[in-house]
Design an enzyme around this catalytic site. Sequence first.
Site, PDB file in Angstrom:
ATOM      1  N   ARG A 103      -4.208   0.947  -8.830  1.00 31.63           N
ATOM      2  CA  ARG A 103      -3.679   2.322  -8.347  1.00 31.63           C
ATOM      3  C   ARG A 103      -2.147   2.133  -8.580  1.00 31.63           C
ATOM      4  NH1 ARG A 103      -5.225   5.740  -3.129  1.00 31.63           N
ATOM      5  NH2 ARG A 103      -3.892   4.238  -2.074  1.00 31.63           N
ATOM      6  N   THR A 107       2.450   6.962  -8.737  1.00 36.41           N
ATOM      7  CA  THR A 107       1.461   7.953  -9.256  1.00 36.41           C
ATOM      8  C   THR A 107       0.318   8.228  -8.521  1.00 36.41           C
ATOM      9  OG1 THR A 107       0.462   6.752 -10.979  1.00 36.41           O
ATOM     10  CG2 THR A 107       2.489   7.797 -11.600  1.00 36.41           C
ATOM     11  N   ASP A 202      -5.670  -7.059  -0.495  1.00 34.57           N
ATOM     12  CA  ASP A 202      -4.812  -7.707   0.456  1.00 34.57           C
ATOM     13  C   ASP A 202      -5.432  -8.529   1.450  1.00 34.57           C
ATOM     14  OD1 ASP A 202      -2.630  -7.061  -1.424  1.00 34.57           O
ATOM     15  OD2 ASP A 202      -1.674  -5.515   0.051  1.00 34.57           O
TER      16      ASP A 202
HETATM   17  C1  PRP Z   1      -8.034  -0.185  -4.166  1.00 36.16           C
HETATM   18  C2  PRP Z   1      -9.656  -0.387  -4.075  1.00 36.16           C
HETATM   19  C3  PRP Z   1      -9.736   0.780  -5.225  1.00 36.16           C
HETATM   20  C4  PRP Z   1      -8.851   1.755  -5.214  1.00 36.16           C
HETATM   21  C5  PRP Z   1      -9.256   2.964  -4.575  1.00 36.16           C
HETATM   22  O1  PRP Z   1      -7.605  -1.112  -5.330  1.00 36.16           O
HETATM   23  O2  PRP Z   1      -9.885  -1.407  -4.251  1.00 36.16           O
HETATM   24  O3  PRP Z   1      -9.992   0.081  -6.449  1.00 36.16           O
HETATM   25  O4  PRP Z   1      -7.725   1.058  -4.359  1.00 36.16           O
HETATM   26  O5  PRP Z   1      -8.275   3.890  -4.566  1.00 36.16           O
HETATM   27  P1  PRP Z   1      -8.662   5.291  -5.228  1.00 36.16           P
HETATM   28  O6  PRP Z   1     -10.120   5.764  -5.163  1.00 36.16           O
HETATM   29  O7  PRP Z   1      -7.446   6.148  -4.869  1.00 36.16           O
HETATM   30  O8  PRP Z   1      -8.319   4.851  -6.885  1.00 36.16           O
HETATM   31  P2  PRP Z   1      -5.950  -1.534  -5.557  1.00 36.16           P
HETATM   32  O9  PRP Z   1      -5.595  -0.393  -6.536  1.00 36.16           O
HETATM   33  O10 PRP Z   1      -5.381  -1.607  -4.389  1.00 36.16           O
HETATM   34  O11 PRP Z   1      -6.012  -2.670  -6.189  1.00 36.16           O
HETATM   35  P3  PRP Z   1      -6.315  -4.267  -5.929  1.00 36.16           P
HETATM   36  O12 PRP Z   1      -8.049  -4.218  -5.825  1.00 36.16           O
HETATM   37  O13 PRP Z   1      -6.052  -5.239  -7.046  1.00 36.16           O
HETATM   38  O14 PRP Z   1      -5.621  -4.557  -4.830  1.00 36.16           O
HETATM   39  N1  URA Z   2      -7.148   0.966  -1.520  1.00 35.46           N
HETATM   40  C1  URA Z   2      -7.493   0.558  -0.289  1.00 35.46           C
HETATM   41  O1  URA Z   2      -7.527  -0.721  -0.588  1.00 35.46           O
HETATM   42  N2  URA Z   2      -7.370   1.003   0.751  1.00 35.46           N
HETATM   43  C2  URA Z   2      -7.281   2.465   0.862  1.00 35.46           C
HETATM   44  O2  URA Z   2      -7.437   2.859   2.235  1.00 35.46           O
HETATM   45  C3  URA Z   2      -7.052   3.253  -0.217  1.00 35.46           C
HETATM   46  C4  URA Z   2      -7.094   2.495  -1.402  1.00 35.46           C
END
Ligand code: PRP
Ligand code: URA
Length: 209
Positions: A103, A107, A202
């Site tokens: 994400r 944005t 994280d």
């Molecule tokens: C987190 C999570 C999802 C996304 C959910 O990933 O693992 O993929 O956010 O959010 P959304 O429903 O609003 O799209 P993140 O973008 O933090 O990436 P990461 O797994 O690399 O930390």
């Molecule tokens: N991605 C995460 O890891 N946690 C949230 O709460 C939302 C998006």
Amino acid sequence: MPPPLVSRHPLVLHKLALLRDQSTEPRIFRALVRDLSKLLFYEATLDLDLEPVTVRTPLAECPSQRLAGQLGLVPILRAGLGMADAILELMPTAQVWHLGLYRDHQTLKPITYYNKLPARPTLDLAFVLDPMLATGGSAVAAIDILKGWGLTRLKFLALIAAPEGVETLRQAHPDVPIFLAALDSHLNADKYIVPGLGDAGDRQFGTTC
Ligand code: PRP
Ligand code: URA
């Protein structure tokens, strides 16, 4: 368009409380993600297709059943990785296809950074895995990619979802059943799930992105 299945299993509820706890360190967090993923996968596979097979026990022939069709796991990187590892222990013949999405912090839209799907689909049923369903942007984008690849049968598994994400996913892909360990209250102004657990990537990998 059936509602999402939200597990009420006592083991799920117990482990979810530990997962959410801010004092849970990454090593324990990863173990809990594994346990919860297996429990959720059990719920999401009650209707898997079977085919007859006969095995020979030490005593006699025994009419039995085995899973039919090629099943696949699609973890959304990075946070879906722990889920895929755990489920692969239950279903070692599954193919694993990784999709990299994150994400964008400004944005909040999903950015695809890894996709090595081959030209033709190789799966009869795919389980899309991501611990968090927040706005739903990442889940919708991943399923768009998989349907574009040619898949027609998909299921989506998340540990925690916000109602906003569930609604977005159901509107975009009403044919994809959703399985959850918890459906939380809402998204905050930064689009984090409340009460949620913070950032799933994280917390699994001990980073601060
Ligand atoms: C987190 C999570 C999802 C996304 C959910 O990933 O693992 O993929 O956010 O959010 P959304 O429903 O609003 O799209 P993140 O973008 O933090 O990436 P990461 O797994 O690399 O930390
Ligand atoms: N991605 C995460 O890891 N946690 C949230 O709460 C939302 C998006």
